[in-house]
Design an enzyme around this catalytic site. Structure first.
Site, PDB file in Angstrom:
ATOM      1  N   MET A 116      14.070 -13.587   1.911  1.00 32.89           N
ATOM      2  CA  MET A 116      12.910 -13.549   2.405  1.00 32.89           C
ATOM      3  C   MET A 116      12.210 -14.822   2.927  1.00 32.89           C
ATOM      4  SD  MET A 116      11.100 -12.019  -0.749  1.00 32.89           S
ATOM      5  CE  MET A 116      12.625 -10.927  -0.954  1.00 32.89           C
ATOM      6  N   PRO A 117      12.716 -15.577   3.521  1.00 32.12           N
ATOM      7  CA  PRO A 117      12.453 -16.956   4.009  1.00 32.12           C
ATOM      8  C   PRO A 117      11.067 -16.883   4.819  1.00 32.12           C
ATOM      9  CG  PRO A 117      14.637 -16.882   4.498  1.00 32.12           C
ATOM     10  CD  PRO A 117      14.114 -15.439   4.180  1.00 32.12           C
ATOM     11  N   ILE A 118      10.239 -17.992   4.696  1.00 36.71           N
ATOM     12  CA  ILE A 118       9.075 -18.088   5.695  1.00 36.71           C
ATOM     13  C   ILE A 118       9.408 -19.548   6.449  1.00 36.71           C
ATOM     14  CG2 ILE A 118       6.649 -18.297   5.574  1.00 36.71           C
ATOM     15  CD1 ILE A 118       6.711 -17.276   3.074  1.00 36.71           C
TER      16      ILE A 118
ATOM     17  N   VAL B 250      10.405 -14.193   8.030  1.00 38.07           N
ATOM     18  CA  VAL B 250       9.461 -14.261   8.806  1.00 38.07           C
ATOM     19  C   VAL B 250       9.297 -15.849   9.670  1.00 38.07           C
ATOM     20  CG1 VAL B 250       6.963 -14.187   8.865  1.00 38.07           C
ATOM     21  CG2 VAL B 250       8.179 -12.784   7.051  1.00 38.07           C
TER      22      VAL B 250
END
Lengths: 73, 73, 73, 73, 73, 73
Positions: A1-3, A41
């Site tokens: 779930m990288p940003i 995201v």
């Protein structure tokens, strides 16, 4: 779930270009690190030219200085 | 003296809602970590929908895809 | 799908306190703005005391100055 | 001269993977937006698992909850 | 090649003031840490007053409260 | 009440240098924009060399490439 956050100068990037960037970065994170695209995201900040400095100068002044330097013999 | 940044899509959050968010986050930090509200700073970034990507797609395209998937039998 | 970042000085916040903070901020965003908790991401940055400045001073020096000021008659 | 920040959970990304990510993102910005690679800066933040929340939970608790849900008939 | 971000409330900073800030911060980083000005990037975020909170209040409400407190005998 | 973030590569900046940076930036904001030092917050992020990319390369590889280019006749 990288940003991921991408800051660029505000100079007319189109929604299509932004969509391509979002897709491209998400693909990279999946391919290289196995990150799930569903929870990746990406946000893009377009920054006004007055608000971006490089080399100690606002970016437009910097570019003019570079261009003038390059055009000198 | 915590620094909090909240990024949300630009979709009509009102000044009243933002004020409630600022107060709520500041209270949490005081209650849970004993942080002094006087020096807690909260900033809110509203991000244009074109500039927000999730699942490799701009958020509006992503939502349309999700909605279409959910409406299938 | 909000993105929240909380910066605090590194002074021993426990995993339990962080979990409470993550839950609390996510609840606030759902209650106030109707944001889906499933896609709310919260990150916490603990910042070393040397790397945090307030009032023009590193935070430990600042606190010592405040304490000394308050203890004066 | 874009500035890119990539936040990922700290779970063993190697220097080689990071190098590939840095190269890949820089290429994308050049190909899609014509940005000069020479002044494209990419930073990667590895965030401890305790400091990352999703769905109102620390990420490890969240993953355990998801796994348990999926293993139910 | 430092990256500096300066967030201020949006209250009329002029391009000249921003240029002075960009130059000043770049100089500091060169003088104190020997950083190359050519690759020092500075961005300025002007944040709307509704989007900035301090002391648990939107900044305008906070200032009004401070002013009223100070004017009391 | 500005919020300043300074990202530098982790290469041995001392607490004294950081203190000087914090003081210098806070002074600039007061002198140029009239910002109150008491509520100016500065954070410094030291970023590991593997986590910093420029020119599409991790910074150490980039520097080696620059040095080799410059040493060529």
């Amino acid at each position: 779930m990288p940003i991921v956050n991408i800051k660029i100068t505000r100079e007319g990037a189109t929604p299509e270009q932004k969509a391509e960037l979002i897709g491209g970065v998400t693909d990279l994170l999946q391919r290289i690190l196995g990150k799930n695209p569903a929870t990746t995201v990406v946000t893009i900040d377009e920054v006004d030219l007055d608000d971006w400095g490089i080399g100690g100068l606002p970016v437009l002044v910097y570019r003019a200085a570079q261009a003038s330097k390059e055009s000198k013999p």
